[in-house]
Motif scaffolding. Sequence first.
Motif, PDB file in Angstrom:
ATOM      1  N   UNK A   6      10.304  36.450  14.235  1.00 57.54           N
ATOM      2  CA  UNK A   6      11.160  35.286  14.647  1.00 57.54           C
ATOM      3  C   UNK A   6      12.603  35.882  14.735  1.00 57.54           C
ATOM      4  N   UNK A   7      12.385  37.215  15.619  1.00 56.23           N
ATOM      5  CA  UNK A   7      13.541  37.924  16.598  1.00 56.23           C
ATOM      6  C   UNK A   7      13.601  37.733  17.957  1.00 56.23           C
ATOM      7  N   UNK A   8      12.401  37.393  18.448  1.00 53.70           N
ATOM      8  CA  UNK A   8      11.730  37.546  19.956  1.00 53.70           C
ATOM      9  C   UNK A   8      12.036  35.820  20.363  1.00 53.70           C
ATOM     10  N   UNK A   9      11.847  35.207  19.070  1.00 51.48           N
ATOM     11  CA  UNK A   9      12.118  33.678  19.131  1.00 51.48           C
ATOM     12  C   UNK A   9      13.565  33.410  19.003  1.00 51.48           C
ATOM     13  N   UNK A  12      15.173  34.538  22.374  1.00 44.41           N
ATOM     14  CA  UNK A  12      14.606  33.061  24.195  1.00 44.41           C
ATOM     15  C   UNK A  12      15.115  32.161  23.735  1.00 44.41           C
ATOM     16  N   UNK A  13      15.176  31.453  22.233  1.00 42.65           N
ATOM     17  CA  UNK A  13      15.182  29.977  22.632  1.00 42.65           C
ATOM     18  C   UNK A  13      16.462  29.348  22.273  1.00 42.65           C
ATOM     19  N   UNK A  15      20.477  28.975  19.754  1.00 47.52           N
ATOM     20  CA  UNK A  15      22.430  29.823  20.777  1.00 47.52           C
ATOM     21  C   UNK A  15      22.424  30.574  21.224  1.00 47.52           C
ATOM     22  N   UNK A  16      22.743  30.619  21.871  1.00 49.50           N
ATOM     23  CA  UNK A  16      23.740  31.219  21.924  1.00 49.50           C
ATOM     24  C   UNK A  16      24.344  33.027  20.780  1.00 49.50           C
ATOM     25  N   UNK A  17      25.522  32.939  19.981  1.00 44.87           N
ATOM     26  CA  UNK A  17      25.470  33.019  18.901  1.00 44.87           C
ATOM     27  C   UNK A  17      24.298  33.671  18.635  1.00 44.87           C
ATOM     28  N   UNK A  18      23.209  33.072  17.935  1.00 43.97           N
ATOM     29  CA  UNK A  18      22.286  33.274  17.944  1.00 43.97           C
ATOM     30  C   UNK A  18      21.771  34.636  17.645  1.00 43.97           C
ATOM     31  N   UNK A  19      21.514  34.695  19.715  1.00 43.06           N
ATOM     32  CA  UNK A  19      20.974  35.084  20.532  1.00 43.06           C
ATOM     33  C   UNK A  19      21.455  36.798  20.577  1.00 43.06           C
ATOM     34  N   UNK A  20      22.992  36.439  20.459  1.00 45.52           N
ATOM     35  CA  UNK A  20      23.313  38.171  20.065  1.00 45.52           C
ATOM     36  C   UNK A  20      23.197  38.416  19.320  1.00 45.52           C
TER      37      UNK A  20
END
Length: 76
Positions: A6-9, A12-13, A15-20
């Motif tokens: 789930x972290x990898x997903x 990658x996919x 929104x920007x705040x969630x990626x951070x």
Amino acid sequence: MIVAGPLQGAEQDAPKPMKGFAGFLRQDLDAVTADLTLRWSSGVVEGHVNRVKTLKRAMYGRASFELLRTRILTQP
């Protein structure tokens, strides 16, 4: 690891705040995994620290260190 997929997903996919956020979780993945799997908690210690800080704020500039020490050691 348990949450690697789930972290990898999220990295990658999402929104920007969630990626951070996912990146920060990955940096300390061992601690995150331990928190989710172990039954240990520091809640009691945090409660005592909060109580001492509250007393210090309430007594700031009003009393001596000895009175503060006495109040900290005598309260339950």
